[in-house]
Enzyme design. Structure first.
Site, PDB file in Angstrom:
ATOM      1  N   ASP A 134       0.843  -1.208   0.000  1.00 29.73           N
ATOM      2  CA  ASP A 134       0.000   0.000   0.000  1.00 29.73           C
ATOM      3  C   ASP A 134       0.876   1.255   0.000  1.00 29.73           C
ATOM      4  O   ASP A 134       1.668   1.452   0.916  1.00 29.73           O
ATOM      5  CB  ASP A 134      -0.892  -0.037   1.258  1.00 29.73           C
ATOM      6  N   HIS A 162     -10.044  -0.667  -7.320  1.00 24.72           N
ATOM      7  CA  HIS A 162      -9.769   0.439  -6.396  1.00 24.72           C
ATOM      8  C   HIS A 162      -8.760   1.409  -7.018  1.00 24.72           C
ATOM      9  O   HIS A 162      -8.951   2.624  -7.007  1.00 24.72           O
ATOM     10  CB  HIS A 162      -9.239  -0.121  -5.069  1.00 24.72           C
TER      11      HIS A 162
HETATM   12  C1  HEM Z   1      -4.029   2.654  -4.245  1.00 29.89           C
HETATM   13  C2  HEM Z   1      -5.301   0.153  -0.292  1.00 29.89           C
HETATM   14  C3  HEM Z   1      -8.508   3.634   0.846  1.00 29.89           C
HETATM   15  C4  HEM Z   1      -6.649   6.384  -2.640  1.00 29.89           C
HETATM   16  C5  HEM Z   1      -4.135   1.653  -3.305  1.00 29.89           C
HETATM   17  C6  HEM Z   1      -3.440   0.398  -3.349  1.00 29.89           C
HETATM   18  C7  HEM Z   1      -3.785  -0.285  -2.231  1.00 29.89           C
HETATM   19  C8  HEM Z   1      -4.711   0.524  -1.483  1.00 29.89           C
HETATM   20  C9  HEM Z   1      -3.289  -1.663  -1.811  1.00 29.89           C
HETATM   21  C10 HEM Z   1      -2.510  -0.068  -4.485  1.00 29.89           C
HETATM   22  C11 HEM Z   1      -1.090   0.271  -4.234  1.00 29.89           C
HETATM   23  C12 HEM Z   1      -0.776   1.733  -4.199  1.00 29.89           C
HETATM   24  O1  HEM Z   1      -0.652   2.383  -5.232  1.00 29.89           O
HETATM   25  O2  HEM Z   1      -0.702   2.252  -3.112  1.00 29.89           O
HETATM   26  C13 HEM Z   1      -6.276   0.888   0.359  1.00 29.89           C
HETATM   27  C14 HEM Z   1      -6.977   0.444   1.550  1.00 29.89           C
HETATM   28  C15 HEM Z   1      -7.883   1.421   1.869  1.00 29.89           C
HETATM   29  C16 HEM Z   1      -7.749   2.477   0.877  1.00 29.89           C
HETATM   30  C17 HEM Z   1      -6.717  -0.883   2.271  1.00 29.89           C
HETATM   31  C18 HEM Z   1      -8.882   1.455   2.977  1.00 29.89           C
HETATM   32  C19 HEM Z   1      -9.630   0.449   3.307  1.00 29.89           C
HETATM   33  C20 HEM Z   1      -8.293   4.672   0.002  1.00 29.89           C
HETATM   34  C21 HEM Z   1      -8.992   5.920   0.048  1.00 29.89           C
HETATM   35  C22 HEM Z   1      -8.460   6.707  -0.937  1.00 29.89           C
HETATM   36  C23 HEM Z   1      -7.431   5.933  -1.602  1.00 29.89           C
HETATM   37  C24 HEM Z   1     -10.115   6.264   1.026  1.00 29.89           C
HETATM   38  C25 HEM Z   1      -8.797   8.110  -1.346  1.00 29.89           C
HETATM   39  C26 HEM Z   1      -9.789   8.833  -0.874  1.00 29.89           C
HETATM   40  C27 HEM Z   1      -5.765   5.609  -3.354  1.00 29.89           C
HETATM   41  C28 HEM Z   1      -4.978   6.116  -4.483  1.00 29.89           C
HETATM   42  C29 HEM Z   1      -4.258   5.027  -4.974  1.00 29.89           C
HETATM   43  C30 HEM Z   1      -4.580   3.897  -4.109  1.00 29.89           C
HETATM   44  C31 HEM Z   1      -4.939   7.527  -5.008  1.00 29.89           C
HETATM   45  C32 HEM Z   1      -3.283   5.026  -6.151  1.00 29.89           C
HETATM   46  C33 HEM Z   1      -4.014   4.870  -7.455  1.00 29.89           C
HETATM   47  C34 HEM Z   1      -3.043   4.871  -8.621  1.00 29.89           C
HETATM   48  O3  HEM Z   1      -2.533   3.795  -8.964  1.00 29.89           O
HETATM   49  O4  HEM Z   1      -2.784   5.946  -9.138  1.00 29.89           O
HETATM   50  N1  HEM Z   1      -4.914   1.709  -2.173  1.00 29.89           N
HETATM   51  N2  HEM Z   1      -6.770   2.110  -0.017  1.00 29.89           N
HETATM   52  N3  HEM Z   1      -7.365   4.699  -1.014  1.00 29.89           N
HETATM   53  N4  HEM Z   1      -5.490   4.292  -3.161  1.00 29.89           N
HETATM   54 FE1  HEM Z   1      -6.176   3.179  -1.641  1.00 29.89          FE
END
Ligand code: HEM
Length: 309
Positions: free
Chosen positions: A146, A219
């Site tokens: 993450d 996501h």
């Molecule tokens: C990408 C987990 C909530 C925004 C990701 C990734 C994971 C992850 C594993 C892919 C790896 C990475 O690029 O970091 C989670 C979990 C959450 C959560 C477990 C809560 C349960 C959120 C929320 C937001 C968010 C609430 C924004 C309001 C993003 C963004 C990316 C991302 C901007 C990158 C997208 C890209 O590839 O450009 N998240 N996330 N995430 N997440 Fe989350």
């Protein structure tokens, strides 16, 4: 304008402290002098192990901004909006001050928080304190790495710091936090390929999967925001796992910093309402936000000035 240490590295330990201001007669005065001295307090603790990457970022909420700073309001600052989708809701919860405390060492986070709470005394009441930890190679408790897509290097400031578009708030950043708890039991029943399709990356090697051409999006795709000119806007996330196996609590503390609050709000709309509407982010079928609060982390220079203005 000297910014706060918003671009400090992800560490092994972090404390997310959300406080409310009380109505004690000297509350605002105490808060102003504490915030003005926050860089000194950080230095005192950081110096005890310079290799432990200690940093603390302070955010101030909409409701107390005027009273605490007496300065013009950041253009986009407003309370966290409830985002109600057909199935899941992003709740909006109280909080006037946020302290995002990080270090490689848990004891430094603890010591800083202890000294901070001593200074704040009865000027504040605690809304939430969450202690996060690094889980293996920066994985969340769903098992995925993450933070990979975070901006790095010179583009970080461009993504997170307000600049000439709102000159009185320049050097500051909008901060949104949400404390999620996971239903790990159900999540674990999914085969890895299903989990990977939900996140948009492979689990073991963290390789990005292509966006779906139509229908349900991952996501990763839902959280990718482009403006009307096709320009992609990144945010900086410092999410941390937290929890207690003994009490069955497994969570992710989401924290996002952005130069533009609308970018994070757009991500939330796409996640909770869905794009197209109805096809919400399936991460939410296994993750429930217990909190949702917005702050503005002003420049370090602004914080220092709070004792005098
Ligand atoms: C990408 C987990 C909530 C925004 C990701 C990734 C994971 C992850 C594993 C892919 C790896 C990475 O690029 O970091 C989670 C979990 C959450 C959560 C477990 C809560 C349960 C959120 C929320 C937001 C968010 C609430 C924004 C309001 C993003 C963004 C990316 C991302 C901007 C990158 C997208 C890209 O590839 O450009 N998240 N996330 N995430 N997440 Fe989350």
């Amino acid at each position: 304008m000297e910014p706060q240490r918003i671009d400090a590295p992800l560490t092994r330990s972090a404390t997310f402290l959300v406080l409310s201001v009380t109505d004690k007669p000297d509350a605002i005065k105490t808060i102003r002098s504490t915030l003005a001295s926050i860089s000194g307090l950080s230095k005192n603790v950081a110096f005890r192990d310079l290799g432990a990457s200690f940093a603390c970022t302070v955010g101030i909420g909409d409701d107390v901004w005027d009273r605490v700073t007496g300065l013009p309001r950041p253009a986009e600052l407003h309370p966290f909006p409830v985002v109600k989708g057909a199935t899941h809701t992003a709740v909006s919860t109280p909080g006037d001050l946020l302290f995002h405390i990080r270090s490689e060492r848990r004891d430094l986070c603890f010591e800083f928080e202890r000294q901070l709470m001593d200074l704040l005394g009865d000027a504040v009441s605690v809304v939430d304190e969450t202690v996060g930890f690094r889980y293996f190679d920066v994985r969340d408790l769903l098992g995925f790495v993450d933070g990979t897509a975070n901006p790095v290097g010179p583009v970080v400031h461009d993504s997170v710091l307000v600049a000439a578009e709102d000159s009185t708030s320049a050097g500051g950043s909008y901060v949104v936090v949400q404390k999620y708890v996971h239903d790990l039991k159900s999540w674990r029943t999914l085969p890895a390929e299903k989990q990977e399709a939900i996140i948009g990356r492979t689990k073991l090697e963290n390789i990005e999967l292509s966006d779906a051409s139509s229908g349900q999006q991952s996501h990763k795709s839902l959280a990718t925001i482009e403006d009307e000119n096709g320009v992609e806007h990144d945010i900086l996330r410092d999410n941390m796992p937290f929890g207690s196996p003994a009490s069955g609590e497994f969570g992710t503390y989401f924290i996002g910093y952005s130069r533009r609050l609308w970018v994070i709000e757009k991500m939330l709309e796409r996640m909770f309402i869905g794009e197209p509407p109805g096809l919400h982010d399936r991460i939410l079928n296994f993750s429930t936000p217990l909190t949702g609060t917005t702050f503005f982390a002003p420049s370090a220079s602004l914080l220092r000035s709070l004792d005098s203005n």
